[in-house]
Design a protein around this motif. Structure first.
Motif, mmCIF file in Angstrom:
data_model
loop_
_atom_site.group_PDB
_atom_site.id
_atom_site.type_symbol
_atom_site.label_atom_id
_atom_site.label_comp_id
_atom_site.label_asym_id
_atom_site.label_seq_id
_atom_site.Cartn_x
_atom_site.Cartn_y
_atom_site.Cartn_z
ATOM 1 N N GLU A 6 -84.956 92.819 10.954
ATOM 2 C CA GLU A 6 -85.129 92.160 9.666
ATOM 3 C C GLU A 6 -84.335 90.859 9.557
ATOM 4 O O GLU A 6 -84.826 89.865 9.040
ATOM 5 C CB GLU A 6 -84.716 93.116 8.553
ATOM 6 C CG GLU A 6 -85.250 92.719 7.210
ATOM 7 C CD GLU A 6 -84.930 93.762 6.146
ATOM 8 O OE1 GLU A 6 -84.423 93.341 5.096
ATOM 9 O OE2 GLU A 6 -85.162 94.956 6.385
ATOM 10 N N GLY A 7 -83.121 90.847 10.080
ATOM 11 C CA GLY A 7 -82.255 89.679 9.958
ATOM 12 C C GLY A 7 -82.866 88.394 10.503
ATOM 13 O O GLY A 7 -82.775 87.346 9.879
ATOM 14 N N ASP A 8 -83.503 88.470 11.666
ATOM 15 C CA ASP A 8 -84.141 87.293 12.259
ATOM 16 C C ASP A 8 -85.662 87.308 12.051
ATOM 17 O O ASP A 8 -86.376 86.552 12.675
ATOM 18 C CB ASP A 8 -83.826 87.211 13.760
ATOM 19 C CG ASP A 8 -82.438 86.650 14.016
ATOM 20 O OD1 ASP A 8 -81.979 85.801 13.227
ATOM 21 O OD2 ASP A 8 -81.811 87.053 15.007
#
Length: 96
Positions: free
Chosen positions: A54-56
């Motif tokens: 999710e972060g990238d």
């Protein structure tokens, strides 16, 4: 002389699939050839840490993310086309 920031790359994979293995071999080879000792490759296995996708904003694997130098850039696939990878990451080839 100003020291360049180390290139920070993340390779998102899902286990040891043939594409993931080839992608890691390819990016390691390109970095050794063109960035010499000025890089760090972090391997993130989404089978072990799916929340990290999710972060990238990872939607396909393998995906290579260049975090530093900014701006962030992504390349999806096994990274077998060296020229495309170098252009995508904005790496100037040393041997030209």
């Amino acid at each position: 002389m100003k020291k360049e920031k180390k290139w920070e790359l993340r390779l998102y994979i899902a286990g040891q699939t043939p594409k993931s293995v080839v992608a890691l071999e390819n990016i390691t080879k390109y970095c050794k050839k063109h960035l010499i000792d000025n890089y760090n490759i972090e391997i993130i296995d989404l089978l072990e840490n799916p929340q990290l996708a999710e972060g990238d904003q990872i939607f396909a694997i393998p995906t290579l993310v260049r975090r530093v130098p900014e701006p962030l850039r992504k390349i999806i696939g096994d990274l077998s086309n060296e020229e495309k990878v170098l252009v995508g990451l904005n790496i100037r080839p040393i041997d030209k």
